[in-house]
Design a protein around this motif. Structure first.
Motif, mmCIF file in Angstrom:
data_model
loop_
_atom_site.group_PDB
_atom_site.id
_atom_site.type_symbol
_atom_site.label_atom_id
_atom_site.label_comp_id
_atom_site.label_asym_id
_atom_site.label_seq_id
_atom_site.Cartn_x
_atom_site.Cartn_y
_atom_site.Cartn_z
ATOM 1 N N LEU A 158 0.819 -1.217 0.000
ATOM 2 C CA LEU A 158 0.000 0.000 0.000
ATOM 3 C C LEU A 158 0.851 1.263 0.000
ATOM 4 O O LEU A 158 0.642 2.155 -0.831
ATOM 5 N N ILE A 159 1.803 1.369 0.928
ATOM 6 C CA ILE A 159 2.591 2.602 1.024
ATOM 7 C C ILE A 159 3.384 2.889 -0.256
ATOM 8 O O ILE A 159 3.385 4.034 -0.728
ATOM 9 N N PRO A 160 4.047 1.904 -0.884
ATOM 10 C CA PRO A 160 4.712 2.205 -2.162
ATOM 11 C C PRO A 160 3.758 2.673 -3.252
ATOM 12 O O PRO A 160 4.166 3.382 -4.177
ATOM 13 N N LEU A 220 -2.374 7.209 -5.459
ATOM 14 C CA LEU A 220 -3.637 7.647 -4.870
ATOM 15 C C LEU A 220 -3.615 9.139 -4.595
ATOM 16 O O LEU A 220 -4.596 9.850 -4.856
ATOM 17 N N GLN A 221 -2.496 9.634 -4.084
ATOM 18 C CA GLN A 221 -2.403 11.052 -3.751
ATOM 19 C C GLN A 221 -2.459 11.932 -4.988
ATOM 20 O O GLN A 221 -3.036 13.019 -4.949
ATOM 21 N N ARG A 222 -1.873 11.466 -6.085
ATOM 22 C CA ARG A 222 -1.961 12.241 -7.327
ATOM 23 C C ARG A 222 -3.379 12.236 -7.890
ATOM 24 O O ARG A 222 -3.847 13.233 -8.435
ATOM 25 N N GLN A 223 -4.058 11.100 -7.759
ATOM 26 C CA GLN A 223 -5.408 10.990 -8.304
ATOM 27 C C GLN A 223 -6.433 11.702 -7.430
ATOM 28 O O GLN A 223 -7.395 12.280 -7.940
ATOM 29 N N HIS A 224 -6.226 11.657 -6.107
ATOM 30 C CA HIS A 224 -7.187 12.273 -5.177
ATOM 31 C C HIS A 224 -6.433 13.080 -4.119
ATOM 32 O O HIS A 224 -6.333 12.669 -2.958
ATOM 33 N N PRO A 225 -5.892 14.250 -4.487
ATOM 34 C CA PRO A 225 -5.131 15.044 -3.511
ATOM 35 C C PRO A 225 -5.974 15.542 -2.339
ATOM 36 O O PRO A 225 -5.428 15.896 -1.292
ATOM 37 N N ARG A 275 -7.319 -15.067 1.428
ATOM 38 C CA ARG A 275 -7.751 -14.070 0.444
ATOM 39 C C ARG A 275 -7.857 -12.716 1.136
ATOM 40 O O ARG A 275 -8.409 -12.616 2.216
ATOM 41 N N PHE A 276 -7.333 -11.698 0.493
ATOM 42 C CA PHE A 276 -7.322 -10.357 1.051
ATOM 43 C C PHE A 276 -8.429 -9.535 0.393
ATOM 44 O O PHE A 276 -8.547 -9.510 -0.841
ATOM 45 N N TYR A 277 -9.204 -8.849 1.226
ATOM 46 C CA TYR A 277 -10.343 -8.080 0.742
ATOM 47 C C TYR A 277 -10.253 -6.632 1.224
ATOM 48 O O TYR A 277 -9.773 -6.356 2.327
ATOM 49 N N PHE A 278 -10.759 -5.723 0.396
ATOM 50 C CA PHE A 278 -11.046 -4.364 0.840
ATOM 51 C C PHE A 278 -12.470 -4.364 1.360
ATOM 52 O O PHE A 278 -13.390 -4.824 0.677
ATOM 53 N N ALA A 279 -12.664 -3.882 2.593
ATOM 54 C CA ALA A 279 -13.972 -3.966 3.234
ATOM 55 C C ALA A 279 -14.395 -2.605 3.779
ATOM 56 O O ALA A 279 -13.561 -1.806 4.206
ATOM 57 N N GLN A 302 -15.739 5.844 -1.628
ATOM 58 C CA GLN A 302 -15.833 5.613 -3.068
ATOM 59 C C GLN A 302 -14.482 5.824 -3.744
ATOM 60 O O GLN A 302 -14.091 5.050 -4.624
ATOM 61 N N MET A 303 -13.758 6.870 -3.345
ATOM 62 C CA MET A 303 -12.445 7.146 -3.948
ATOM 63 C C MET A 303 -11.472 6.000 -3.699
ATOM 64 O O MET A 303 -10.823 5.506 -4.621
ATOM 65 N N VAL A 304 -11.351 5.593 -2.429
ATOM 66 C CA VAL A 304 -10.385 4.543 -2.084
ATOM 67 C C VAL A 304 -10.805 3.214 -2.692
ATOM 68 O O VAL A 304 -9.959 2.461 -3.193
ATOM 69 N N ARG A 305 -12.097 2.907 -2.674
ATOM 70 C CA ARG A 305 -12.561 1.638 -3.217
ATOM 71 C C ARG A 305 -12.233 1.523 -4.702
ATOM 72 O O ARG A 305 -11.692 0.512 -5.156
ATOM 73 N N GLN A 306 -12.552 2.565 -5.454
ATOM 74 C CA GLN A 306 -12.291 2.524 -6.891
ATOM 75 C C GLN A 306 -10.796 2.456 -7.171
ATOM 76 O O GLN A 306 -10.337 1.669 -7.999
ATOM 77 N N TRP A 307 -10.012 3.273 -6.440
ATOM 78 C CA TRP A 307 -8.576 3.306 -6.699
ATOM 79 C C TRP A 307 -7.912 1.979 -6.342
ATOM 80 O O TRP A 307 -7.112 1.457 -7.123
ATOM 81 N N ILE A 308 -8.227 1.407 -5.174
ATOM 82 C CA ILE A 308 -7.497 0.215 -4.729
ATOM 83 C C ILE A 308 -7.819 -0.983 -5.606
ATOM 84 O O ILE A 308 -6.952 -1.831 -5.859
#
Length: 318
Positions: free
Chosen positions: A106-108, A113-118, A280-284, A296-302
């Motif tokens: 995530l951190i790398p 994410l920051q460029r897409q959603h400052p 299995r790893f999930y975004f929840a 919505q921003m994080v879900r779509q981006w990740i």
């Protein structure tokens, strides 16, 4: 509508979160006696003890823990509804996730994410195990669980294990095997897994909970058993095994989010099979919050990032 003493609810939440009457009093800018009074009012109304007190030790009772979840959720909903009415954007978000996934994947990827959603303010909470799905813990999660009631989950990664070692260690191993006539070329495109048992195996016992079990299961995929003379070095975390491999100490098993060929030029993935671990790893996130802008921003981006980096499709052999 029959409600409890409303002034007591944020006091209860603060005491439970800070595990202290005095710290809660400081945060709320009231006296400690006022905090104690509000807690007594709430306990009298509920007919339940919310805390156990033994000298300076303070802990939630079982009813207190259950009540805290409901109170925290309700207070957060009131806060969000008020901010929306005031026109404040809901782009502050807390994410709870495994420390290894945070550090190695995530951190790398956060600069994208920051460029897409400052405008997004993302706070990370690193956990040693799969985080508890609760608004009290975070707003969204990376978790191994996809069956928690009231939560929506998106699959990000199906874990598989494969062996790696330092480039220098691999070159020396291949040279030795070639000179002994055990491989046909000094740079093989595949290698018999059984030949690896002559090397020190760096084992991460937290993967399956037992020492050597990662290598035992990986070898079993090829119908092999551990050789009694094989040397092992044991580690509690895959990060430690990776560092040992980087320093030429043997072979380690790792997964796709821990290893990136372009970012780890000193490490090389061995041309062998993979083992599907079953994790299995999930975004929840809470389903009732699916319309919030930050989620919505994080879900779509990740989801997009997991697909574009190959993590989502890593189950397919390269």
């Amino acid at each position: 509508m029959k409600l409890p003493p409303l002034k007591a609810l944020p006091v209860f939440e603060a005491v439970a979160r800070l595990n202290s009457f005095s710290r809660a009093a400081d945060e709320l800018a009231v006296s400690q006696s006022a905090v104690s009074h509000q807690i007594r009012l709430l306990e009298s109304y509920l007919g339940e003890d919310l805390f156990t007190r033994q000298g300076r030790y303070l802990a939630l009772t079982e009813p207190g823990r259950h009540y805290l979840d409901g109170v925290t959720n309700a207070l957060l909903q009131i806060e969000r509804a008020s901010e929306q009415l005031q026109g404040k954007p809901d782009t502050q978000l807390r994410m709870a996730l495994f420390s290894s996934f945070a550090v190695r994947w995530l951190i790398p990827n956060l600069p994208y994410l920051q460029r897409q959603h400052p405008e997004l303010d993302l706070q990370l909470e690193m956990m040693n195990e799969s985080p508890q799905l609760s608004d009290r813990v975070a707003d969204c999660f990376i978790t191994l669980h996809n069956d928690h009631r009231g939560f929506t989950t998106d699959l990000l990664y199906t874990e598989r294990l494969f062996p790696i070692c330092s480039r220098a260690y691999w070159q020396q191993l291949c040279s030795d095997l070639y000179q002994e006539g055990l491989i046909e070329t000094p740079e093989p495109v595949s290698i018999d897994p059984g030949l690896l048992m002559r090397c020190p195996l760096l084992s991460t016992f937290s993967i399956f909970g037992e020492q050597k079990d990662d290598w035992r299961r990986w070898l079993a995929e090829s119908g092999l058993n551990l050789h009694p003379t094989t040397r092992f070095q044991h580690f509690s975390h895959m990060l430690l095994a990776l560092e040992a491999a980087r320093h030429h100490q043997g072979l380690a098993l790792t997964n796709d989010y821990m290893y990136n060929a372009s970012e780890d030029p000193d490490l090389i993935r061995l041309p062998c099979h993979t083992l599907i671990t079953g994790d299995r790893f999930y975004f929840a996130f809470k389903t009732s919050r699916r319309q919030e802008a930050g989620i919505q921003m994080v879900r779509q981006w990740i989801r997009q990032r997991a697909a574009s980096t190959g993590l989502l499709n890593a189950i397919q052999e390269p």
